[in-house]
Motif scaffolding. Structure first.
Motif, PDB file in Angstrom:
ATOM      1  N   GLN A   1     -25.045  77.067 -51.605  1.00 17.99           N
ATOM      2  CA  GLN A   1     -26.209  77.851 -52.001  1.00 17.99           C
ATOM      3  C   GLN A   1     -25.782  78.957 -52.961  1.00 17.99           C
ATOM      4  OE1 GLN A   1     -29.529  77.426 -51.192  1.00 17.99           O
ATOM      5  NE2 GLN A   1     -29.898  79.099 -52.652  1.00 17.99           N
ATOM      6  N   HIS A   2     -26.533  79.074 -54.062  1.00 20.68           N
ATOM      7  CA  HIS A   2     -26.299  80.164 -55.009  1.00 20.68           C
ATOM      8  C   HIS A   2     -26.921  81.444 -54.460  1.00 20.68           C
ATOM      9  CE1 HIS A   2     -24.885  78.007 -58.775  1.00 20.68           C
ATOM     10  NE2 HIS A   2     -25.110  77.022 -57.908  1.00 20.68           N
ATOM     11  N   VAL A   3     -26.121  82.512 -54.444  1.00 20.65           N
ATOM     12  CA  VAL A   3     -26.580  83.839 -54.042  1.00 20.65           C
ATOM     13  C   VAL A   3     -26.105  84.814 -55.118  1.00 20.65           C
ATOM     14  CG1 VAL A   3     -26.576  85.624 -52.274  1.00 20.65           C
ATOM     15  CG2 VAL A   3     -26.390  83.212 -51.609  1.00 20.65           C
ATOM     16  N   GLY A   4     -26.973  85.162 -56.073  1.00 18.32           N
ATOM     17  CA  GLY A   4     -26.532  85.943 -57.220  1.00 18.32           C
ATOM     18  C   GLY A   4     -25.489  85.151 -57.991  1.00 18.32           C
ATOM     19  N   PRO A   5     -24.367  85.779 -58.364  1.00 22.99           N
ATOM     20  CA  PRO A   5     -23.327  85.050 -59.102  1.00 22.99           C
ATOM     21  C   PRO A   5     -22.442  84.186 -58.204  1.00 22.99           C
ATOM     22  CG  PRO A   5     -22.651  87.313 -58.798  1.00 22.99           C
ATOM     23  CD  PRO A   5     -24.055  87.216 -58.244  1.00 22.99           C
ATOM     24  N   TRP A   6     -22.643  84.261 -56.896  1.00 20.92           N
ATOM     25  CA  TRP A   6     -21.797  83.534 -55.948  1.00 20.92           C
ATOM     26  C   TRP A   6     -22.437  82.209 -55.535  1.00 20.92           C
ATOM     27  CZ3 TRP A   6     -17.026  85.472 -54.966  1.00 20.92           C
ATOM     28  CH2 TRP A   6     -16.816  86.831 -55.259  1.00 20.92           C
ATOM     29  N   THR A   7     -21.589  81.238 -55.233  1.00 23.31           N
ATOM     30  CA  THR A   7     -22.028  80.002 -54.595  1.00 23.31           C
ATOM     31  C   THR A   7     -21.168  79.811 -53.350  1.00 23.31           C
ATOM     32  OG1 THR A   7     -22.513  79.057 -56.766  1.00 23.31           O
ATOM     33  CG2 THR A   7     -22.501  77.548 -54.889  1.00 23.31           C
ATOM     34  N   LEU A   8     -21.815  79.677 -52.195  1.00 19.99           N
ATOM     35  CA  LEU A   8     -21.126  79.586 -50.910  1.00 19.99           C
ATOM     36  C   LEU A   8     -21.479  78.271 -50.229  1.00 19.99           C
ATOM     37  CD1 LEU A   8     -22.071  83.176 -49.665  1.00 19.99           C
ATOM     38  CD2 LEU A   8     -20.020  82.521 -50.939  1.00 19.99           C
ATOM     39  N   GLY A   9     -20.490  77.594 -49.687  1.00 17.66           N
ATOM     40  CA  GLY A   9     -20.783  76.340 -49.002  1.00 17.66           C
ATOM     41  C   GLY A   9     -19.539  75.634 -48.509  1.00 17.66           C
ATOM     42  N   VAL A  10     -19.598  74.319 -48.499  1.00 18.87           N
ATOM     43  CA  VAL A  10     -18.483  73.491 -48.034  1.00 18.87           C
ATOM     44  C   VAL A  10     -18.138  72.467 -49.110  1.00 18.87           C
ATOM     45  CG1 VAL A  10     -19.056  73.768 -45.604  1.00 18.87           C
ATOM     46  CG2 VAL A  10     -20.009  71.841 -46.878  1.00 18.87           C
ATOM     47  N   GLY A  11     -16.904  72.049 -49.089  1.00 20.42           N
ATOM     48  CA  GLY A  11     -16.447  71.018 -50.015  1.00 20.42           C
ATOM     49  C   GLY A  11     -15.440  70.128 -49.331  1.00 20.42           C
ATOM     50  N   GLY A  12     -14.952  69.147 -50.074  1.00 16.56           N
ATOM     51  CA  GLY A  12     -13.954  68.250 -49.520  1.00 16.56           C
ATOM     52  C   GLY A  12     -13.723  67.055 -50.405  1.00 16.56           C
ATOM     53  N   TYR A  13     -13.045  66.069 -49.832  1.00 15.79           N
ATOM     54  CA  TYR A  13     -12.790  64.845 -50.596  1.00 15.79           C
ATOM     55  C   TYR A  13     -12.596  63.657 -49.663  1.00 15.79           C
ATOM     56  CZ  TYR A  13      -7.893  66.489 -49.864  1.00 15.79           C
ATOM     57  OH  TYR A  13      -6.715  66.976 -49.347  1.00 15.79           O
ATOM     58  N   LEU A  14     -12.810  62.489 -50.255  1.00 20.94           N
ATOM     59  CA  LEU A  14     -12.525  61.201 -49.630  1.00 20.94           C
ATOM     60  C   LEU A  14     -11.603  60.444 -50.556  1.00 20.94           C
ATOM     61  CD1 LEU A  14     -12.941  58.743 -47.739  1.00 20.94           C
ATOM     62  CD2 LEU A  14     -14.984  58.199 -49.093  1.00 20.94           C
ATOM     63  N   TYR A  15     -10.475  60.015 -50.021  1.00 16.70           N
ATOM     64  CA  TYR A  15      -9.510  59.219 -50.782  1.00 16.70           C
ATOM     65  C   TYR A  15      -9.304  57.896 -50.056  1.00 16.70           C
ATOM     66  CZ  TYR A  15      -4.864  57.431 -51.856  1.00 16.70           C
ATOM     67  OH  TYR A  15      -3.809  56.609 -52.146  1.00 16.70           O
ATOM     68  N   GLN A  16      -9.410  56.798 -50.800  1.00 12.25           N
ATOM     69  CA  GLN A  16      -9.249  55.475 -50.192  1.00 12.25           C
ATOM     70  C   GLN A  16      -8.541  54.556 -51.169  1.00 12.25           C
ATOM     71  OE1 GLN A  16     -10.520  53.966 -46.965  1.00 12.25           O
ATOM     72  NE2 GLN A  16      -8.876  52.654 -47.715  1.00 12.25           N
ATOM     73  N   GLN A  17      -7.440  53.968 -50.741  1.00 17.39           N
ATOM     74  CA  GLN A  17      -6.758  52.966 -51.561  1.00 17.39           C
ATOM     75  C   GLN A  17      -7.477  51.629 -51.376  1.00 17.39           C
ATOM     76  OE1 GLN A  17      -2.521  53.022 -51.005  1.00 17.39           O
ATOM     77  NE2 GLN A  17      -2.211  51.140 -52.185  1.00 17.39           N
TER      78      GLN A  17
END
Length: 313
Positions: A232-248
């Motif tokens: 979520q954008h709050v003023g100049p900030w964006t706060l939340g969650v991230g990550g990745y999925l890696y699969q061969q």
């Protein structure tokens, strides 16, 4: 903006690992993913506007792992203490040159890696400790073709072809290397959607196709890499969650033949992510995250901490 390490074992190490049934296989030529992962968070689909100069980015990251996971996801009896510290410099150039319904750009990334790894391998005569270090420039990545689109307000998309060049330090008998000793081609697409209420969803999706290591005749399988962030954008900030999925998604091969059971790997990661972008100010764009890996197969499982910043000139 940094390449995660591959573990390149010595021939004695490989002989012991193959002879000891308790030893876990390590994916993509004895190690973790060859290409950088955990790079893109918020704003993945955005690129800077065209300018006379370019955008310069820097990134610092640290990855640590104290366990290996086998092909079933169980903890391997092989002990590990892996640390990778990296610093990278990126150059992004965007233009007004039309291409494929968008505009053309190109990028280059130069990483420096300071790496150490301690392995403890169980053998019939007792544990065998191994240690390796390497601090050097890693494989340079260039994207000679980047296309930027803005299909609709709030939606930003870019596509590119990345080429990872075998410029990094490499020795076949070294336990850990900053270079992979082969080329990698990665077609990729990224997008960012920002809704009217400031909700953001960003993602980067790419495939990694590896060449053969001429010193070992090992060719790692194709990889699917998916990075994401929701916040979520709050003023100049964006706060939340991230990550990745890696699969061969295809088998490793040696001399053209499948290596063991294919040696395919996977891992997922999730954690808090934050970014700062004050439009119109002289402040740089800033990103940071802490990702904890889980669900690993045939590779290390650890934690990544990263900070990134960019300035446009």
């Amino acid at each position: 903006m940094h390449r995660k390490p591959a573990f390149h074992g010595t021939r004695p190490l490989m002989a012991v690992a193959l002879a000891c049934a308790a030893c876990a296989a390590h994916s993509v030529e004895n190690g973790a993913p060859i290409t950088p992962i955990g790079i893109f968070e918020f704003g993945a689909g955005t690129l800077p506007p065209s300018s006379v100069g370019a955008t310069v980015g820097v990134r610092g990251a640290s990855y640590s792992a104290s366990q290996l996971r086998d092909t079933r996801g169980d903890r391997s009896p092989v002990g590990i203490k892996l640390k990778v510290h990296s610093a990278s410099l990126a150059i992004v150039k965007t233009t007004d040159v039309p291409l494929l319904g968008g505009t053309y750009g190109f990028t280059a990334v130069v990483p420096y890696l300071d790496m150490s790894n301690r392995l403890t391998i169980p053998t019939p005569v007792g544990p065998m400790p191994l240690k390796g270090t390497n601090a050097a420039v890693g494989d340079i990545t260039v994207a000679p073709v980047v296309v930027k689109w803005t299909p609709s307000p709030g939606l930003f998309v870019n596509g590119r072809l990345e080429l990872q060049l075998p410029t990094g330090s490499y020795k076949a008998d070294r336990l850990i290397n900053s270079g992979s000793n082969h080329w990698t081609a990665s077609p990729a697409v990224s997008f960012t959607w920002i809704g009217p209420t400031g909700l953001e969803v960003s993602s980067n999706i790419q495939l990694n196709v590896h060449g053969k290591n001429k010193d070992t005749q090992y060719r790692s399988g194709m990889e699917y890499q998916h990075e994401f962030a929701v916040g979520q954008h709050v003023g100049p900030w964006t706060l939340g969650v991230g990550g990745y999925l890696y699969q061969q998604i295809s088998d490793d091969k040696v001399n053209g033949s499948k290596f063991q059971d294919g040696n395919r790997s996977r891992v997922m990661a999730l954690g808090p992510a934050i970014s700062f972008f004050d439009l119109g100010s002289d402040w740089p764009v800033f990103w940071a995250h802490v990702y904890k890996e889980f669900g690993a197969r045939n590779r290390s499982q650890g934690t990544q901490v990263a900070v990134r910043a960019a300035w446009s000139f």
